[in-house]
Design a protein around this motif. Structure first.
Motif, PDB file in Angstrom:
ATOM      1  N   UNK A  18      67.956 -48.491 -25.655  1.00 55.55           N
ATOM      2  CA  UNK A  18      67.765 -49.416 -27.003  1.00 55.55           C
ATOM      3  C   UNK A  18      66.901 -48.729 -27.932  1.00 55.55           C
ATOM      4  N   UNK A  19      67.835 -48.337 -28.699  1.00 57.00           N
ATOM      5  CA  UNK A  19      66.942 -47.042 -29.730  1.00 57.00           C
ATOM      6  C   UNK A  19      66.710 -48.002 -30.965  1.00 57.00           C
ATOM      7  N   UNK A  20      65.671 -47.445 -31.341  1.00 57.42           N
ATOM      8  CA  UNK A  20      64.799 -48.383 -32.685  1.00 57.42           C
ATOM      9  C   UNK A  20      64.333 -47.412 -33.468  1.00 57.42           C
ATOM     10  N   UNK A  21      65.359 -46.948 -34.820  1.00 53.13           N
ATOM     11  CA  UNK A  21      64.312 -46.468 -35.676  1.00 53.13           C
ATOM     12  C   UNK A  21      63.614 -46.983 -36.244  1.00 53.13           C
ATOM     13  N   UNK A  22      63.798 -48.689 -36.861  1.00 46.96           N
ATOM     14  CA  UNK A  22      63.006 -48.330 -37.723  1.00 46.96           C
ATOM     15  C   UNK A  22      61.574 -48.933 -36.465  1.00 46.96           C
ATOM     16  N   UNK A  23      61.499 -49.012 -35.190  1.00 46.84           N
ATOM     17  CA  UNK A  23      59.775 -49.476 -34.129  1.00 46.84           C
ATOM     18  C   UNK A  23      59.931 -50.975 -34.344  1.00 46.84           C
ATOM     19  N   UNK A  24      60.661 -52.197 -34.942  1.00 48.50           N
ATOM     20  CA  UNK A  24      60.717 -53.273 -35.085  1.00 48.50           C
ATOM     21  C   UNK A  24      62.348 -53.864 -34.535  1.00 48.50           C
ATOM     22  N   UNK A  25      62.176 -54.958 -33.501  1.00 45.97           N
ATOM     23  CA  UNK A  25      63.058 -55.197 -32.576  1.00 45.97           C
ATOM     24  C   UNK A  25      63.212 -56.506 -33.313  1.00 45.97           C
ATOM     25  N   UNK A  26      64.675 -56.883 -32.979  1.00 46.05           N
ATOM     26  CA  UNK A  26      64.742 -58.815 -33.936  1.00 46.05           C
ATOM     27  C   UNK A  26      65.507 -59.137 -32.218  1.00 46.05           C
ATOM     28  N   UNK A  27      65.551 -60.376 -31.947  1.00 42.26           N
ATOM     29  CA  UNK A  27      65.819 -60.936 -31.229  1.00 42.26           C
ATOM     30  C   UNK A  27      66.262 -62.255 -31.743  1.00 42.26           C
ATOM     31  N   UNK A  28      68.049 -61.944 -31.603  1.00 42.41           N
ATOM     32  CA  UNK A  28      69.016 -62.953 -32.763  1.00 42.41           C
ATOM     33  C   UNK A  28      69.595 -63.710 -32.122  1.00 42.41           C
ATOM     34  N   UNK A  29      69.924 -64.969 -32.969  1.00 42.05           N
ATOM     35  CA  UNK A  29      70.845 -66.057 -32.007  1.00 42.05           C
ATOM     36  C   UNK A  29      72.355 -66.463 -33.326  1.00 42.05           C
ATOM     37  N   UNK A  30      72.797 -65.379 -32.863  1.00 39.10           N
ATOM     38  CA  UNK A  30      73.816 -64.914 -33.909  1.00 39.10           C
ATOM     39  C   UNK A  30      74.271 -66.037 -34.978  1.00 39.10           C
ATOM     40  N   UNK A  31      74.753 -66.952 -35.223  1.00 39.89           N
ATOM     41  CA  UNK A  31      74.640 -67.665 -36.365  1.00 39.89           C
ATOM     42  C   UNK A  31      73.487 -68.124 -37.190  1.00 39.89           C
ATOM     43  N   UNK A  32      73.042 -68.165 -35.850  1.00 38.07           N
ATOM     44  CA  UNK A  32      71.730 -68.835 -36.371  1.00 38.07           C
ATOM     45  C   UNK A  32      70.678 -68.273 -36.510  1.00 38.07           C
ATOM     46  N   UNK A  33      70.654 -67.437 -36.911  1.00 37.02           N
ATOM     47  CA  UNK A  33      69.938 -66.047 -37.378  1.00 37.02           C
ATOM     48  C   UNK A  33      68.483 -65.366 -36.159  1.00 37.02           C
ATOM     49  N   UNK A  34      67.586 -65.141 -37.083  1.00 34.31           N
ATOM     50  CA  UNK A  34      66.670 -64.679 -35.868  1.00 34.31           C
ATOM     51  C   UNK A  34      65.730 -65.691 -35.470  1.00 34.31           C
TER      52      UNK A  34
END
Length: 181
Positions: free
Chosen positions: A84-100
């Motif tokens: 997993x590459x993170x250029x920003x240093x912030x990972x998001x755990x997402x729920x597709x259409x339900x949002x983060x």
């Protein structure tokens, strides 16, 4: 040995999926998305897709950072190497259409490698299917919400990662899909 950093969140697997991605990632990869259906976890470099066998019962997603990622536990139902590459240093755990469902600030941006492993996936799916059969036509939203909250097993996906270096240029990720064997 203890992790350098750890973050966990409860997420609803919208249409069966939870995703983990860099905060600056644009769109996911359809091939990786499809591969996750067959291999539980798949990614394209900036996105990882985690595929649950059910779409409604919340799952636990944990991200643990290590100096060197440990092997998966013996009781894991399955595991696969991930990048997993993170250029920003912030990972998001997402729920597709339900949002983060949540975000994790990494100690520093970069390329992270390690292992994704999971437990409780099959048992949660079995509970889900059994509950739907038992409730049949009597499944009010309130009754289903209560049933999902009472699931006796916890479906969990864990990403054990270690920093492997600087971010790779996006062009190097093209056509690369990582997936469980």
């Amino acid at each position: 040995m203890r992790p350098i950093a750890e973050f966990a969140v409860s997420a609803r697997p919208d249409r069966g999926f939870v995703e983990v991605y860099d905060a600056d990632a644009i769109l996911g990869d359809d091939e990786a998305f499809r591969a996750a259906r067959d291999h539980v976890v798949a990614g394209d470099g900036y996105h990882l897709y985690l595929y649950s066998l059910q779409p409604d019962i919340r799952v636990r997603v944990a991200i643990r950072l290590w100096e060197s990622a440990p092997p998966p536990p013996a009781d894991a139902e399955g595991h696969t190497p991930v990048t997993l590459d993170s250029e920003t240093g912030i990972l998001v755990i997402g729920q597709l259409a339900l949002g983060p469902a949540g975000t994790m600030d990494l100690p520093q941006p970069g390329l992270y490698e390690g292992t994704a492993w999971w437990v409780g996936r099959r048992a949660t799916s079995d509970y889900y299917d059994q509950t739907l059969r038992q409730l049949a036509g009597d499944a009010s939203p309130e009754l289903l919400t209560q049933a999902w909250a009472q699931c006796p097993t916890r479906e969990q996906y864990v990403l054990d990662l270690g920093r492997a270096g600087e971010s790779r240029p996006e062009a190097e990720w093209h056509d690369e899909v990582t997936r469980a064997p």
